[in-house]
Design a protein around this motif. Structure first.
Motif, PDB file in Angstrom:
ATOM      1  N   UNK A  94      15.493 -49.325 -19.279  1.00 21.27           N
ATOM      2  CA  UNK A  94      15.010 -48.974 -20.613  1.00 21.27           C
ATOM      3  C   UNK A  94      14.077 -47.769 -20.532  1.00 21.27           C
ATOM      4  N   UNK A  95      14.182 -46.891 -21.505  1.00 25.98           N
ATOM      5  CA  UNK A  95      13.324 -45.708 -21.562  1.00 25.98           C
ATOM      6  C   UNK A  95      12.018 -46.098 -22.258  1.00 25.98           C
ATOM      7  N   UNK A  96      10.887 -46.049 -21.539  1.00 23.79           N
ATOM      8  CA  UNK A  96       9.616 -46.447 -22.160  1.00 23.79           C
ATOM      9  C   UNK A  96       9.236 -45.503 -23.289  1.00 23.79           C
ATOM     10  N   UNK A  97       8.815 -46.058 -24.406  1.00 22.12           N
ATOM     11  CA  UNK A  97       8.432 -45.238 -25.560  1.00 22.12           C
ATOM     12  C   UNK A  97       7.462 -46.047 -26.417  1.00 22.12           C
ATOM     13  N   UNK A  98       6.187 -45.711 -26.325  1.00 20.10           N
ATOM     14  CA  UNK A  98       5.156 -46.465 -27.050  1.00 20.10           C
ATOM     15  C   UNK A  98       5.327 -46.344 -28.560  1.00 20.10           C
ATOM     16  N   UNK A  99       6.001 -45.290 -29.011  1.00 24.19           N
ATOM     17  CA  UNK A  99       6.210 -45.115 -30.450  1.00 24.19           C
ATOM     18  C   UNK A  99       7.038 -46.255 -31.030  1.00 24.19           C
ATOM     19  N   UNK A 119      15.529 -47.402 -30.950  1.00 26.55           N
ATOM     20  CA  UNK A 119      15.542 -46.008 -30.501  1.00 26.55           C
ATOM     21  C   UNK A 119      16.983 -45.593 -30.272  1.00 26.55           C
ATOM     22  N   UNK A 120      17.339 -44.411 -30.782  1.00 25.66           N
ATOM     23  CA  UNK A 120      18.707 -43.894 -30.644  1.00 25.66           C
ATOM     24  C   UNK A 120      18.670 -42.592 -29.860  1.00 25.66           C
ATOM     25  N   UNK A 121      19.612 -42.429 -28.967  1.00 24.97           N
ATOM     26  CA  UNK A 121      19.663 -41.248 -28.101  1.00 24.97           C
ATOM     27  C   UNK A 121      20.695 -40.252 -28.608  1.00 24.97           C
ATOM     28  N   UNK A 122      20.279 -38.994 -28.744  1.00 27.18           N
ATOM     29  CA  UNK A 122      21.195 -37.930 -29.158  1.00 27.18           C
ATOM     30  C   UNK A 122      20.860 -36.653 -28.395  1.00 27.18           C
ATOM     31  N   UNK A 123      21.825 -35.712 -28.292  1.00 22.15           N
ATOM     32  CA  UNK A 123      21.522 -34.416 -27.675  1.00 22.15           C
ATOM     33  C   UNK A 123      20.523 -33.635 -28.522  1.00 22.15           C
ATOM     34  N   UNK A 124      19.675 -32.883 -27.858  1.00 22.02           N
ATOM     35  CA  UNK A 124      18.731 -32.020 -28.558  1.00 22.02           C
ATOM     36  C   UNK A 124      19.486 -31.045 -29.452  1.00 22.02           C
ATOM     37  N   UNK A 125      18.916 -30.718 -30.615  1.00 20.61           N
ATOM     38  CA  UNK A 125      19.483 -29.784 -31.602  1.00 20.61           C
ATOM     39  C   UNK A 125      20.680 -30.375 -32.348  1.00 20.61           C
ATOM     40  N   UNK A 164      17.333 -34.848 -46.522  1.00 18.06           N
ATOM     41  CA  UNK A 164      17.940 -33.786 -45.736  1.00 18.06           C
ATOM     42  C   UNK A 164      19.461 -33.872 -45.790  1.00 18.06           C
ATOM     43  N   UNK A 165      20.108 -32.703 -45.685  1.00 22.89           N
ATOM     44  CA  UNK A 165      21.561 -32.643 -45.750  1.00 22.89           C
ATOM     45  C   UNK A 165      22.216 -32.473 -44.398  1.00 22.89           C
ATOM     46  N   UNK A 166      23.482 -32.028 -44.431  1.00 25.11           N
ATOM     47  CA  UNK A 166      24.298 -31.961 -43.216  1.00 25.11           C
ATOM     48  C   UNK A 166      23.800 -30.952 -42.194  1.00 25.11           C
ATOM     49  N   UNK A 167      23.044 -29.947 -42.627  1.00 23.61           N
ATOM     50  CA  UNK A 167      22.604 -28.903 -41.705  1.00 23.61           C
ATOM     51  C   UNK A 167      21.250 -29.193 -41.067  1.00 23.61           C
ATOM     52  N   UNK A 168      20.646 -30.304 -41.409  1.00 23.97           N
ATOM     53  CA  UNK A 168      19.317 -30.613 -40.866  1.00 23.97           C
ATOM     54  C   UNK A 168      19.391 -30.884 -39.362  1.00 23.97           C
ATOM     55  N   UNK A 169      18.520 -30.224 -38.602  1.00 22.23           N
ATOM     56  CA  UNK A 169      18.427 -30.433 -37.157  1.00 22.23           C
ATOM     57  C   UNK A 169      17.410 -31.549 -36.895  1.00 22.23           C
ATOM     58  N   UNK A 170      17.885 -32.647 -36.349  1.00 19.67           N
ATOM     59  CA  UNK A 170      17.022 -33.804 -36.106  1.00 19.67           C
ATOM     60  C   UNK A 170      16.000 -33.486 -35.020  1.00 19.67           C
ATOM     61  N   UNK A 171      14.770 -33.926 -35.250  1.00 17.33           N
ATOM     62  CA  UNK A 171      13.674 -33.685 -34.305  1.00 17.33           C
ATOM     63  C   UNK A 171      13.326 -34.982 -33.584  1.00 17.33           C
ATOM     64  N   UNK A 172      12.831 -34.821 -32.368  1.00 14.74           N
ATOM     65  CA  UNK A 172      12.418 -35.988 -31.599  1.00 14.74           C
ATOM     66  C   UNK A 172      11.327 -36.744 -32.359  1.00 14.74           C
ATOM     67  N   UNK A 173      11.525 -38.058 -32.513  1.00 12.07           N
ATOM     68  CA  UNK A 173      10.538 -38.876 -33.214  1.00 12.07           C
ATOM     69  C   UNK A 173      10.822 -39.067 -34.686  1.00 12.07           C
ATOM     70  N   UNK A 174      11.865 -38.415 -35.225  1.00 12.19           N
ATOM     71  CA  UNK A 174      12.232 -38.640 -36.628  1.00 12.19           C
ATOM     72  C   UNK A 174      12.613 -40.095 -36.849  1.00 12.19           C
ATOM     73  N   UNK A 175      12.232 -40.620 -38.008  1.00 16.71           N
ATOM     74  CA  UNK A 175      12.692 -41.933 -38.449  1.00 16.71           C
ATOM     75  C   UNK A 175      13.641 -41.665 -39.603  1.00 16.71           C
TER      76      UNK A 175
END
Length: 300
Positions: free
Chosen positions: A45-50, A231-237, A284-295
């Motif tokens: 498991x990837x530790x993440x206090x958030x 927590x969900x894992x995705x590629x950056x950008x 946000x729409x289809x072009x939104x770039x997801x940022x780390x920590x977004x809910x």
């Protein structure tokens, strides 16, 4: 998404001990070369206090963390690309992973055999790199379609220097590296959480896991509610629809919009409904770039 990180290095550098500390799985840690033949595999498991904080705020019944798969691959030696030490078999195992965690010995111990006689971190790194590149050269010579090759030397690498407080080995100053006492980390991993706190023992494994996650170019977004915080894992950008795919294909194919709030803003609000009242949620729409920590809450 399935993520595999291969633990590699010369024989007897602490690979299997690190694997066991990470995964809590019993493996052969014998003090002789090639104690590991078939790779050991464990999910970490990837530790993440958030995530823990989100679950607390949402009173979630379940917490689901992001995970990474670690593969303990047998030691490589000089000449591995030519089959030395069953090298071809072990190099094939490396081809199947997404990134490499290279354990480099930086401690002195006459009781622990070193295949080259004495630890030399810089030289040991060079030995592994040369074998990966030689195997890639052989692959290129045999291949008909170069663009589809999975070259070993092109995989991202995180270096774990296995050292101890009493040693003064010269550790190369290279990016993507962590120094830690693997024997000590194994001993800490064997203790209960309460014992660790009582003895004031801090592990560096969470840092290592996070760095392994980062070299894969990954970020985390969250979903949270009373049923679960995850927590969900995705590629950056990744754009919002691609992030939705992590949950289900329909979330990408039938994407309409997403309601998004940063982790920090969610803490400020405390609940999803309060965030809405405070105007902290963004549509946000289809072009939104997801940022780390977004809910995120997806609308399809």
């Amino acid at each position: 998404m399935s993520l595999k990180i291969g633990i590699v290095g010369l024989p007897n550098v602490g690979k299997s001990t690190l694997f066991q500390a990470l995964t809590k799985k019993e493996v052969d840690r014998s003090n002789y070369p090639f104690a590991t033949i078939d790779p050991n595999v464990g999910v970490v498991e990837v530790p993440d206090s958030r995530l823990e904080k989100l679950a607390e705020l949402s009173h979630s019944k379940k917490v689901v963390r992001a995970v990474v798969e670690f593969v303990d691959i047998a030691g490589l030696v000089k000449g591995a690309s030519q089959g030395e030490g069953l090298g071809n078999k072990f190099l094939a195992h490396i081809r199947e992973v997404d990134a490499i965690l290279e354990v480099v010995r930086a401690f002195e111990d006459e009781k622990v055999i070193h295949v080259n006689g004495k630890p030399n971190p810089a030289s040991d790194i060079e030995t592994i790199q040369i074998e990966l590149e030689l195997k890639d050269l052989e692959t290129k010579e045999k291949a008909k379609d170069i663009s589809q090759l999975q070259l070993l030397s092109s995989k991202p690498i995180l270096y774990a220097f296995n050292t101890s407080d009493k040693d003064n080995a010269k550790i190369p100053d290279i990016p993507n590296s962590v120094s830690l006492d693997i024997k000590k980390e194994f001993e800490i991993s064997e203790l209960d959480e309460s014992d660790r706190k009582e003895l004031n023992l801090a592990s560096r494994l969470p840092e290592l896991i996070q760095k392994a996650y980062e070299i894969l170019g990954l970020i985390t977004f969250f979903t949270t509610g009373e049923d679960e915080s995850r927590a969900w894992t995705i590629p950056k950008d990744s754009k919002a629809p691609r992030a939705g795919r992590a949950i289900h294909a329909d979330f990408e194919n039938k994407f309409i919009r997403a309601e998004v709030i940063s982790y920090e803003k969610f803490l400020e609000a405390g609940t999803w409904s309060k965030a809405r009242e405070m105007g902290l949620l963004r549509t946000e729409g289809k072009e939104y770039i997801v940022k780390d920590g977004d809910i995120i809450e997806f609308k399809i």
